[in-house]
Motif scaffolding. Structure first.
Motif, PDB file in Angstrom:
ATOM      1  N   PHE A 249      66.524   1.315 110.228  1.00  0.00           N
ATOM      2  CA  PHE A 249      66.376   0.632 109.113  1.00  0.00           C
ATOM      3  C   PHE A 249      67.323  -0.318 108.598  1.00  0.00           C
ATOM      4  O   PHE A 249      66.676  -1.423 108.726  1.00  0.00           O
ATOM      5  N   MET A 250      68.021   0.166 108.676  1.00  0.00           N
ATOM      6  CA  MET A 250      69.493  -0.485 109.027  1.00  0.00           C
ATOM      7  C   MET A 250      69.440  -1.810 109.890  1.00  0.00           C
ATOM      8  O   MET A 250      69.649  -3.337 109.806  1.00  0.00           O
ATOM      9  N   GLU A 251      68.994  -1.660 111.067  1.00  0.00           N
ATOM     10  CA  GLU A 251      68.943  -2.811 112.432  1.00  0.00           C
ATOM     11  C   GLU A 251      67.773  -3.955 111.679  1.00  0.00           C
ATOM     12  O   GLU A 251      68.433  -4.945 112.121  1.00  0.00           O
ATOM     13  N   TRP A 252      67.107  -3.392 111.542  1.00  0.00           N
ATOM     14  CA  TRP A 252      65.571  -4.678 111.445  1.00  0.00           C
ATOM     15  C   TRP A 252      66.097  -4.860 110.230  1.00  0.00           C
ATOM     16  O   TRP A 252      65.757  -5.831 110.112  1.00  0.00           O
ATOM     17  N   MET A 253      66.464  -4.376 108.926  1.00  0.00           N
ATOM     18  CA  MET A 253      67.236  -5.281 107.680  1.00  0.00           C
ATOM     19  C   MET A 253      67.826  -5.830 108.310  1.00  0.00           C
ATOM     20  O   MET A 253      67.755  -7.414 107.871  1.00  0.00           O
ATOM     21  N   ALA A 254      69.128  -6.172 109.156  1.00  0.00           N
ATOM     22  CA  ALA A 254      69.663  -6.975 109.209  1.00  0.00           C
ATOM     23  C   ALA A 254      69.225  -8.306 109.767  1.00  0.00           C
ATOM     24  O   ALA A 254      69.732  -9.136 109.817  1.00  0.00           O
ATOM     25  N   ALA A 255      68.682  -7.923 111.312  1.00  0.00           N
ATOM     26  CA  ALA A 255      67.041  -9.058 111.780  1.00  0.00           C
ATOM     27  C   ALA A 255      66.659  -9.295 111.009  1.00  0.00           C
ATOM     28  O   ALA A 255      66.029 -10.751 111.182  1.00  0.00           O
ATOM     29  N   GLN A 256      65.906  -8.930 109.521  1.00  0.00           N
ATOM     30  CA  GLN A 256      65.881 -10.061 108.658  1.00  0.00           C
ATOM     31  C   GLN A 256      66.096 -10.568 107.626  1.00  0.00           C
ATOM     32  O   GLN A 256      65.286 -11.563 107.272  1.00  0.00           O
ATOM     33  N   ALA A 257      66.950 -10.653 107.364  1.00  0.00           N
ATOM     34  CA  ALA A 257      68.148 -11.515 106.552  1.00  0.00           C
ATOM     35  C   ALA A 257      67.710 -12.984 107.200  1.00  0.00           C
ATOM     36  O   ALA A 257      68.514 -12.865 107.852  1.00  0.00           O
ATOM     37  N   PRO A 258      68.434 -13.316 106.358  1.00  0.00           N
ATOM     38  CA  PRO A 258      68.286 -15.015 106.291  1.00  0.00           C
ATOM     39  C   PRO A 258      69.841 -15.187 106.804  1.00  0.00           C
ATOM     40  O   PRO A 258      70.606 -14.838 106.531  1.00  0.00           O
TER      41      PRO A 258
END
Length: 260
Positions: A249-258
């Protein structure tokens, strides 16, 4: 006078400040012990603030945490931090009405620094109630919702969660591991707010509100975020399952960050 609504904001578009309802009587002895423990010697305190469920007057005895922000007159030294940790642990051991006592520690200069307006200024103004000492929240105007605030509040999320993963891997005691999973889950659920859209018109207060706002924008991630909401309330996942899900989930969030 503005009438509160369910969006976490008042009708004028400002984020609602924390309730000033009387503290629940079940927690009064604990807060009196906090005051006595922190005033028994010169610890350099400028002010002590309460936040979280006890501050909102909706805590559950034996289940909730006691969350305190301590603002010191000067940046803390290592010996002073060690002494505050001793006091924190002693309070935790003496009081079964909470499962954990947390101290978030800052210094007056850091709180009032202009570059920390969206972090410390917003935090004290809208999430804390001053128990005693100087109420620095009076230095700040009310805030309107913005992604800048969400990012500032969660600037340390990667570092904090990496620390939780390390501690979870190193602990052998199941009770300690589950407590760490609960804390890490609370952190990641709140951190989802960094992905709020610029035109979002609500501001979440509870974990459930964070999840609802997140799922509204990312409906395909409902299963993933619901796992952490459950762990934040009733941790029971096996260690390998939890760490794999948290890392993913941390990796997914990092990928979504502007970017930029």
């Amino acid at each position: 006078m503005s009438v509160p609504n369910s969006s976490g904001m008042d009708p004028d578009g400002y984020i609602l400040s924390i309730s000033q309802d009387p503290i629940q009587p079940e927690f009064q002895p604990l807060l009196e012990d906090v005051r006595a423990s922190l005033s028994q010697e010169d610890l350099g305190l400028d002010g002590v603030y309460l936040y979280g469920s006890v501050a909102r007057a909706d805590a559950t005895p034996g289940i909730s945490d006691l969350d305190l922000t301590l603002v010191l007159r000067e940046p803390p030294t290592a010996p002073r931090l060690a002494r505050l940790e001793e006091i924190r642990r002693a309070l935790e051991q003496r009081h079964s009405e909470v499962i954990k006592v947390d101290f978030d520690i800052g210094s007056r200069g850091n709180v009032l620094a202009p570059e920390n307006l969206h972090r410390w200024g917003f935090w004290l103004k809208h999430h804390c109630r001053c128990l005693w000492g100087n109420d620095l929240s009076l230095h700040f105007e009310r805030f309107r919702p913005s992604r800048d605030i969400a990012v500032a509040l969660n600037a340390d999320v990667e570092q904090v969660l990496a620390g939780y993963l390390t501690r979870i891997a190193q602990t052998d005691a199941e009770q300690d591991r589950l407590r760490l999973q609960r804390e890490a889950s609370r952190k990641i659920v709140r951190a989802t707010h960094v992905l709020r859209s610029e035109d979002a018109t609500t501001w979440p207060q509870t974990l459930e509100e964070h999840v609802a706002l997140f799922v509204r924008r990312y409906p395909t991630m409902i299963t993933q975020v619901a796992f952490f909401l459950f762990e934040a309330r009733n941790p029971q996942a096996q260690v390998d399952n939890f760490t794999t899900r948290l890392q993913g989930f941390m990796e997914w969030m990092a990928a979504q960050a502007p970017k930029g």
